[in-house]
Design an enzyme around this catalytic site. Structure first.
Site, PDB file in Angstrom:
ATOM      1  CB  CYS A  47      -0.910   0.007   1.231  1.00 18.45           C
ATOM      2  SG  CYS A  47      -1.900  -1.500   1.408  1.00 18.45           S
TER       3      CYS A  47
ATOM      4  CG  ASP B  37      -1.248  -8.225   7.044  1.00 19.66           C
ATOM      5  OD1 ASP B  37      -2.263  -7.611   6.664  1.00 19.66           O
ATOM      6  OD2 ASP B  37      -0.169  -8.176   6.425  1.00 19.66           O
TER       7      ASP B  37
ATOM      8  N   GLY C 168      14.473 -13.513  -5.374  1.00 22.33           N
ATOM      9  CA  GLY C 168      15.659 -14.041  -4.703  1.00 22.33           C
ATOM     10  C   GLY C 168      16.528 -12.966  -4.095  1.00 22.33           C
TER      11      GLY C 168
END
Length: 656
Positions: free
Chosen positions: A2, A104, A379
Site C-alpha cells: 500500500c 494482518d 531471490g
C-alpha cells in the site's frame, strides 16, 4: 502492499487539511489502486490525519484502512505484509483482544496495545506503518528490519508529516524543496541517498530496524534490531551452554537448518488471496525461491523472466532451464529497453536521484509480471547474505595481499595504474584489475568504498564540484556512512564484515529501494524470502567457510538446494541485471547526454565544474575511458532536478 501518508500536530502546530491529505494519498495511487481511506481527528491538544491507498492482498473485503482497535482509540495505516499474523492472532485473542477483520493489519494494532513500541519485535515481515495512540497523543512509526518498505518524514515545529514516498510530502502546501548539499555528496558517492538522509533539507528517511515516537512536539528514534554478525555462535548453542562449549555445528547441521528456515520463509510468503508467482532470472537465488515455491504448491507456479536482444544482458536461456527443471508455468518476455522512454517515469517514481541503472529492467519485469499476478517472490538478499558478489572474492584476495612484505605492497601505490588501459566494456578484466590496484594502497574499509562507489574519492568530487558548491558541501565526509556500517561488525573476518556492511547499506538503500519502487509503480507486491529475519540471522552467524570455498561463492546454497538447481546454473558466472548504458551514451543517448549535462539549465545551477564534466563526456564517447556509470548518475541527477526542483512532482506525474 500500500501507500500511507499523514500528519500529527500539537495545539501550536499547523493542522493538515483533508484536501491536502487526499492530494498526498492521490500521489500514491499507483501503490494502492484498489481502495483509499482517510481518518482525521482534532482536539484542543492537537490532531491527526491518516491516509491510505490499498493494494488488496489479504482479506479483500475487510481490509479497509485506516483501521482502528475496538474502541477507536488506536488507529493505523500500514504498508507491507506481516507473514506470521495467523500465528500471532490466537495469542492476542487469549489476552482479550477482539478482531473485526482477518487482516494482518489488525494484528499490529493489538500487538501495539499489548506490548507498546516493542510490538515490532514480534513481527515477521516487511512493513512501514504509523499508529496514532489517541490516549497518549502519540504517533508511533516503524520500519521493518531490513528496509524493504520505505518511510519518509518531516518534523517541524508542532507537527510531523510522513509518507511512503517523498513526493506525497511535497503535495502539502508550502512544503519546502531545498537541496541538501551533503545528500548530493552522498548520492554521487554511492549512487543513492542513504538513510536517514533525504535529498531535500528538512526531510528524513526512517532507518531500517528503527521505530520513531513523536509526542508533545518532539521526536525520538530508536534501533530495535541489528543483524547478529558479531555473534558467530550456531543458533542451538545460544540456548545450550554445553553445545557452545563442545564446538559449533557441522556443515550438515547448518545446511539442515538453512533448508528448514528458508522453506518456512517461502511457505509464509505464499499466503495470499490474489494470484502469486515468482521472478526467475536463472540465477541461484531466484531458482531456489521458485523451486521451494513449486515444492509447496499443488500445481505449477507462474514464473517470469525478461530478456534483451543484446546477448551480454540476456539471461533467458538460464531462466528457461530452471523453469523446465522445476516444471513451472514459465512466462518469458523480450524487451527493447529505451532509456528515452523510461527515464521520465523512472525519475518520477524514484523520488530521489537513484543511479542504479538496473532499475530500468526491474521496472520492465514488474510491468509484465503484473499482467498475470499481483504478488511475486524474488531471490533478493541471497548475494549479501551468502557472499555471492564477485567483489567479495576481491576483498578476500586483497586481504591476502595485505600480508605481503612492505616493499612488495609499495608497488600498489604506483601512479602508473591510473594510466593503465581499461579495455572495452564496463566488465572488462583490465578495467577490474585497474580498479583493484588503484585501491590497494588504502585501508580495507576505504578500499571497499573505492570499489563500489561512483565518484568514490573526495579528490574526484572536489574536481567535479564548482568552487561555490564545494564550499556548500564543506568538510562533510560521505565515507562515514560506510565506515559506520563497518563498526557494527568488528569481531569477524573482513569478508564477513563486508557482507554485513552491504546488508546495512547497499541492500536497503539500493536493492530494496529499486525493487519496492519498480514493483509498486505497477501495483505489484514483491516478497523476498531470503530477507526473512530468521534467515538473515542464521546467515549472519554462519561461518564464511560455508559460503565461500576457493573460487566458489554461495557454496552452502548450491550444496543445500542442489536438487532444485540445474547443474548448468550451479556454477555459472553471475551476470547481473543491467542495461547497456555504455553503448547508449555513444549512440542513441549521445545527444541527450550532451544536452542535459552541458546544457544551459545544468550550467546555470552552478553545481559542477563544466570543464570536468565535458572531459568525462568526451572521454567516454571517444572510448578512451569508460565513464558510463558516473555519467549515468550525473544524468539522473540533472533530470531529477528538472522534475522535482524546476517543476512540481504532480506536474511531472501528469507528463508520465
Amino acid at each position: 502492499m500500500c501507500g500511507i501518508a499523514g500528519a500529527a500536530w500539537t495545539s501550536d502546530g499547523e493542522p493538515l487539511a483533508e484536501e491536502s491529505l487526499r492530494q498526498m494519498t492521490g500521489t500514491l495511487s499507483h501503490r494502492g489502486p484498489d481502495d483509499e481511506g482517510v481518518y482525521l481527528d482534532t482536539t484542543s491538544a492537537g490532531g491527526v490525519a491518516l491516509g491510505h491507498r490499498r493494494l488488496s492482498i489479504i482479506d479483500l473485503a475487510g481490509g479497509h484502512q485506516p483501521l482502528s482497535n475496538e474502541d477507536g482509540t488506536v488507529w493505523i495505516v500500514f504498508n507491507g505484509e506481516i507473514y506470521n499474523y495467523r500465528e500471532l492472532r490466537p495469542e492476542l485473542e487469549a489476552q482479550g483482544h477482539r478482531f473485526q477483520t482477518s487482516t494482518d493489519t489488525e494484528t499490529i494494532i493489538h500487538l501495539y496495545e499489548q506490548y507498546g513500541p516493542r510490538c515490532v519485535e514480534r513481527l515477521r515481515g516487511m512493513f512501514a506503518f504509523a499508529i496514532w495512540d489517541a490516549g497518549r497523543q502519540r504517533l508511533f512509526m516503524a520500519r521493518d528490519r531490513i528496509g524493504q518498505k520505505p518511510l519518509f518524514y518531516r518534523a517541524e515545529h508542532g507537527r510531523i508529516t510522513f509518507g511512503s514516498e517523498l513526493k506525497s510530502l511535497l503535495q502539502i502546501p508550502g512544503a519546502p524543496r531545498e537541496l541538501d548539499p551533503q545528500a548530493v555528496d552522498l548520492f554521487l558517492t554511492y549512487q543513492y541517498v542513504p538513510h536517514p538522509w533525504c535529498i531535500l533539507k528538512g526531510y528524513s528517511k526512517l532507518s531500517p530496524g528503527h521505530y520513531a515516537i513523536w509526542q508533545n512536539g518532539s521526536l525520538h528514534t530508536e534501533r530495535y534490531w541489528s543483524p547478529p554478525y558479531d555473534d558467530d555462535s550456531d543458533p542451538e548453542s545460544l540456548a545450550n551452554p554445553q553445545l557452545a562449549e563442545s564446538g559449533s555445528w557441522t556443515e550438515t547441521q547448518w545446511r539442515e537448518r538453512l533448508r528448514e528456515t528458508l522453506t518456512e520463509a517461502v511457505r509464509l510468503r505464499m499466503r495470499s488471496d490474489v494470484p502469486i508467482g515468482a521472478f526467475l532470472s536463472g540465477g541461484i537465488d531466484s531458482t531456489i525461491t521458485a523451486g521451494l515455491m513449486q515444492s509447496l504448491a499443488d500445481s505449477p507456479i507462474h514464473t517470469f523472466s525478461i530478456g534483451f536482444p543484446i546477448a551480454a544482458f540476456d539471461e533467458r536461456s538460464y531462466a528457461r532451464q530452471a523453469a523446465e527443471h522445476l516444471k513451472t508455468n514459465h512466462h518469458e518476455y523480450v524487451v527493447e529497453p529505451s532509456a528515452l522512454e523510461t527515464l521520465p517515469r523512472l525519475i518520477w517514481h524514484y523520488d530521489e536521484p537513484f543511479g542504479d541503472s538496473s532499475a530500468i529492467p526491474t521496472m520492465y519485469l514488474s510491468e509484465v509480471t503484473r499482467r498475470e499476478v499481483t504478488v511475486a517472490l524474488s531471490g533478493d538478499g541471497g548475494d549479501e547474505l551468502f557472499a555471492g558478489y564477485p567483489r567479495y572474492q576481491a576483498v578476500r584476495a586483497a586481504g591476502i595481499l595485505d600480508r605481503l612484505p612492505g616493499f612488495v605492497r609499495s608497488a600498489f601505490g604506483w601512479n602508473g595504474w591510473q594510466q593503465f588501459p581499461e579495455g572495452a566494456g564496463h566488465k572488462s578484466t583490465t578495467r577490474r584489475f585497474k580498479r583493484f590496484m588503484l585501491a590497494m594502497s588504502r585501508p580495507p574499509e576505504v578500499r571497499y568504498l573505492r570499489w563500489v562507489g561512483m565518484f568514490n574519492t573526495p579528490e574526484m568530487r572536489r574536481q567535479l564540484y564548482s568552487p561555490e558548491y564545494r564550499e556548500q558541501v564543506g568538510d562533510f565526509d560521505s565515507a562515514e556512512f560506510l565506515l559506520n556500517a563497518y563498526a557494527h561488525c568488528r569481531g569477524r573476518d573482513f569478508v564477513t564484515r563486508t557482507t554485513c556492511v552491504d546488508m546495512l547499506s547497499y541492500l536497503p538503500c539500493d536493492i530494496m529501494t529499486k525493487v519496492d519502487i519498480a514493483s509498486m509503480a505497477f501495483g505489484l507486491e514483491a516478497r523476498s524470502p531470503f530477507l526473512d529475519h530468521h534467515v538473515a540471522e542464521l546467515a549472519a552467524r554462519m561461518p564464511l567457510s560455508l559460503k565461500m570455498s576457493g573460487t566458489r561463492s554461495k557454496k552452502v546454497l548450491t550444496d543445500t538446494f542442489s536438487d532444485l538447481i540445474p547443474g548448468s546454473i550451479q556454477n555459472r558466472s553471475k551476470m547481473g541485471f543491467g542495461v547497456p548504458i555504455d553503448h547508449w551514451f555513444r549512440n542513441e543517448l549521445k545527444d541527450l547526454l550532451h544536452d542535459t549535462l552541458l546544457g544551459e539549465t545544468a550550467r546555470a545551477r552552478g553545481f559542477f565544474n563544466e570543464e570536468f564534466v565535458r572531459g568525462m563526456v568526451e572521454s567516454h564517447i571517444s572510448g578512451r575511458v569508460n565513464e558510463c556509470y558516473r555519467l549515468w548518475n550525473l544524468l539522473i541527477f540533472e533530470q531529477w532536478c528538472q522534475a522535482f526542483l524546476d517543476r512540481t512532482p504532480a506536474a511531472c506525474h501528469a507528463e508520465v
